[in-house]
Design a protein around this motif. Structure first.
Motif, short mmCIF file in Angstrom:
data_model
loop_
_atom_site.label_atom_id
_atom_site.label_comp_id
_atom_site.label_asym_id
_atom_site.label_seq_id
_atom_site.Cartn_x
_atom_site.Cartn_y
_atom_site.Cartn_z
N PRO A 6 4.65 66.29 48.52
CA PRO A 6 6.03 66.37 48.97
C PRO A 6 6.97 66.86 47.87
CG PRO A 6 5.05 64.24 49.50
CD PRO A 6 4.14 64.92 48.54
N ALA A 7 8.07 67.43 48.27
CA ALA A 7 9.07 67.90 47.31
C ALA A 7 9.64 66.75 46.49
CB ALA A 7 10.19 68.64 48.04
N THR A 8 9.58 65.54 47.05
CA THR A 8 10.13 64.36 46.37
C THR A 8 9.12 63.69 45.44
OG1 THR A 8 9.50 63.04 48.29
CG2 THR A 8 11.76 63.88 48.24
N GLU A 9 7.87 64.21 45.40
CA GLU A 9 6.81 63.61 44.58
C GLU A 9 6.86 64.17 43.17
OE1 GLU A 9 4.17 61.73 42.80
OE2 GLU A 9 4.33 61.20 44.92
N SER A 10 7.12 63.30 42.18
CA SER A 10 7.29 63.75 40.79
C SER A 10 5.96 63.88 40.04
CB SER A 10 8.20 62.76 40.04
OG SER A 10 7.64 61.45 40.07
N GLN A 11 4.91 63.18 40.51
CA GLN A 11 3.64 63.18 39.79
C GLN A 11 2.59 64.09 40.43
OE1 GLN A 11 2.28 59.20 39.02
NE2 GLN A 11 4.33 58.45 38.48
#
Length: 377
Positions: free
Chosen positions: A190-195
């Motif tokens: 997802p675009a919101t996933e930082s890792q």
């Protein structure tokens, strides 16, 4: 596939009709003559297609033999190109034959189709995936030349869709879109996933036939219609007038709310259209159960395990679990090129129908045993 055996039935029926058409007494009844002539023409078209299919299959076998016998790389390359072309032609003719055997019902082929997409498991990512599916079907409808109308639109905070309902109208719209009902699963970062972790989310799709007035008797006293102030983003006037409409069908407990239009009348029309489609779907479900034909729930609960198709973005592949088939053209698929899977689902459905009809015929022909009950093997 038992197509060859089924075509034998068609040939016998065609021969019988041809004999009927040769009888002079038939022409004393114009309506019966027209009916037999139409069926005779339809069966002839099917048999002509089948004859062409057999010729192409024989040609493909000859080219395959040539490719095995020669050691010349250039000839082998040309042979492989011809094999690919003939294989595509065989698939095309097979679909045409199956389509001629089971033409779409007139009442279904001409109706509007209502498609409901809802975010399932996965939070905001599920809503973003629901928006992707809506775009995919819109692109598909454009390619087919189908008309579209947005009926309900409920966006999420990050630009996804919690729910969207729209209608499409065009040739074979229901025949092709009905296979999309079920749980669709997406695997991607997802675009919101930082890792950079891959998440799995779902969205549900329901495909319904739009109801006609003659099919449903909805009494005014069975409806509770309420108007209220629209909520959410939408411009300066959206929250200042009582334009939103909520329709509750008391006997069924179905409730529909529409607020996309500024006009209360238009919102009411859309809400009633959606309500009628849902009531028609429920009516058809009840009738199917009465006929003892079990029908699976259209979309399940939205859980990840109840999937009909998986869209794997890291590997660029889409897998339909009902056939099953996997394609490695995910980007073009999301751009509306979904026919490679839809056509195979249509073919599988018609093959199962042929097998069922032949099994029923075998059952009728077998001697009865065990107290008069025919045995099917």
């Amino acid at each position: 596939m038992q197509l060859d055996r089924y075509i034998e039935k068609i040939q016998k029926k065609f021969d019988k009709l041809q004999t009927e058409l040769s009888k002079e007494e038939l022409y004393t009844d114009p309506s019966k003559t027209i009916e037999i002539a139409k069926e005779h023409t339809r069966l002839k078209e099917t048999l002509d297609l089948y004859g062409e299919l057999k010729q192409i299959e024989n040609a493909k076998s000859s080219v395959e033999s040539l490719a095995k016998e020669t050691a010349d790389p250039e000839i082998q390359e040309l042979a492989q190109q011809e094999i690919t072309r003939l294989s595509n032609k065989i698939q095309e003719l097979t679909m045409a034959i199956l389509g001629s055997l089971f033409p779409p019902e007139e009442n279904k082929s001409s109706k509007n189709v209502i498609i409901e997409i809802r975010a399932g498991t996965g939070g905001e990512e599920a809503a973003l995936f629901a928006a992707d599916l809506y775009r995919m079907y819109s692109k598909y409808a454009e390619k087919k030349g189908w008309k579209q109308e947005l009926l309900h639109f409920n966006p999420s905070e990050l630009g996804g869709l919690k729910e969207v309902i729209f209608s499409v109208q065009g040739k074979d719209a229901f025949r092709k879109m009905k296979f999309e009902s079920g749980v669709h699963r997406v695997q991607r970062v997802p675009a919101t996933e930082s890792q950079g972790r891959i998440h799995t989310s779902t969205a549900t799709v329901a495909v319904l036939l739009e109801a006609e007035e003659v099919e449903l008797d909805i009494k005014a006293e069975d409806l509770r219609i309420e108007v209220c102030r629209a909520s959410g983003p939408g411009g300066q006037g959206v929250n200042t007038t009582d334009s939103a409409v909520q329709v509750f069908h008391i006997p069924s407990g179905i409730m529909v709310r529409c607020q996309d239009e500024r006009s209360q009348i238009k919102n009411k029309e859309k809400a009633l259209k959606i309500l009628k489609a849902r009531l028609l779907a429920r009516k058809q479900e009840e009738e199917a159960q009465k006929r003892a034909q079990e029908r699976k729930s259209m979309i399940g609960s939205g859980e990840r395990t109840e999937k009909i198709r998986t869209y794997n973005f890291p590997q660029g592949r889409v897998t339909d679990h009902r056939i099953p088939i996997t394609l490695y053209n995910l980007q073009s698929f999301m751009d509306g090129d979904i026919d490679p899977i839809v056509d195979q689902l249509m073919q599988k459905e018609m093959e199962l129908r042929i097998a069922r009809e032949l099994a029923e015929e075998d059952c009728q022909l077998k001697p009865v045993k065990d107290g008069g009950k025919p045995l099917i093997v």
